[in-house]
Scaffold this active site. Structure first.
Site, PDB file in Angstrom:
ATOM      1  CG  HIS A  37      41.196  33.780  44.144  1.00 10.82           C
ATOM      2  ND1 HIS A  37      40.717  32.596  42.706  1.00 10.82           N
ATOM      3  CD2 HIS A  37      41.317  34.715  43.313  1.00 10.82           C
ATOM      4  CE1 HIS A  37      40.273  33.626  42.062  1.00 10.82           C
ATOM      5  NE2 HIS A  37      40.585  35.292  41.878  1.00 10.82           N
ATOM      6  CB  SER A 187      44.840  33.009  35.916  1.00 13.75           C
ATOM      7  OG  SER A 187      44.194  33.649  34.943  1.00 13.75           O
ATOM      8  CB  SER A 188      39.582  32.640  36.595  1.00  8.67           C
ATOM      9  OG  SER A 188      40.213  33.185  38.303  1.00  8.67           O
TER      10      SER A 188
END
Ligand code: PAF
Length: 284
Positions: A37, A187-188
């Site tokens: 992000h 990735s979360s």
């Protein structure tokens, strides 16, 4: 950096920037921010005068209630991370602000051709939820530029089509996937993996690389054979493949041996965690 917790706070900021003809870049997220992000925010910073990041876990795009419940929510950490970057505004709407009349009879945005294949097949309604919330967020933030990660390649292509089809005036930019040293795409959902699964998970990327190698270096053109082999490799590594597919990069239609720009995409489960990844394959 300011936080807009409601629409009127957001509108006040956007209006003043618009009056000064400033370029606004927007990074929509569901929070639990990681380096991937942050690279989107950095790209936004390079391209615009003002950077807005939204954090909203969108219930409309979850077809699995358990997945929505388990989705990591780390607002304080996210705000801290963003405060270390150069971002002007974080928009943190509630569900009631985005869906004031609920979701049952909501007008939805559907993007044909992208919503029912690959990840759309295993997650019915997911991409309608993404397309709808992104359209709503675009209308609220009114950005000139919007930044999305290539890790969600199908999502990126769907949003590009949505913007073109609906004549939205936002420029959609894709940013390459950030990876851990092991190759695992950031990735979360990685935070939900156990230590053992973190060792197994990079085999998803390794399998994509092996498939790319077979096409680019060995000239293999039997894509269905390659996808079958890739699924077997994933199973041997302890993953449960949902799909491995080789598609045309431009529209995600099935690729054939004459196509030059390909995308190899895969989804697999590791325990209860669903992982996705994709890479470009260039034959030009
Ligand atoms: O990629 C995501 O995090 C989400 O799908 C998005 C684009 C923020 C829409 O909820």
């Amino acid at each position: 950096m300011a936080i807009a917790e409601n629409l009127s706070a957001l509108k006040t900021r956007i209006k003043s920037w618009r009056q000064q003809n400033e370029v606004i870049a927007f990074v929509p997220t569901m929070g639990n921010l990681h380096e991937g992000h942050l690279s989107l925010v950095q790209k936004a910073r390079e391209l615009a005068d003002r950077v807005v990041v939204s954090i909203f876990v969108n219930p409309l795009q979850f077809n699995d209630q358990q997945d929505l419940t388990n989705y990591p929510r780390t607002l304080n950490d996210d705000v801290q991370l963003l405060s270390e970057l150069d971002c002007e505004l974080i928009f943190t709407p509630t569900e009631e602000m985005i869906y004031p009349n609920g979701m049952a009879s909501l007008t939805k945005v559907i993007v044909p051709g992208f919503d029912d294949k690959l990840c759309g097949k295993g997650r019915p309604g997911h991409f309608d939820g993404v397309a709808t919330v992104v359209t709503k967020l675009f209308n609220m933030v009114q950005p000139d530029i919007a930044i999305f990660g290539e890790k969600d390649y199908q999502q990126l292509m769907l949003i590009k089509k949505l913007v073109a089809d609906l004549n939205l005036t936002v420029d959609v930019i894709g940013v390459p996937t950030r990876r851990q040293d092991s190759g695992l795409a950031m990735s979360s959902r990685n935070t939900l993996l156990t230590q053992k699964q973190l060792v197994q998970a990079p085999s998803l990327y390794k399998t994509l690389l092996a498939t790319k190698h077979a096409i680019e270096e060995q000239g293999e053109t039997d894509f269905s054979l390659l996808c079958g082999q890739a699924k077997q490799q994933l199973q041997e590594a302890g993953l449960e493949p949902e799909y491995v597919d080789i598609r045309r990069a431009e529209d995600l239609e099935l690729a054939n041996a004459n196509d030059k720009q390909l995308r190899i995409l895969a989804a697999a489960r590791l325990g209860s965690v669903r992982l996705i990844d994709n890479i470009a394959c260039d034959l030009a």
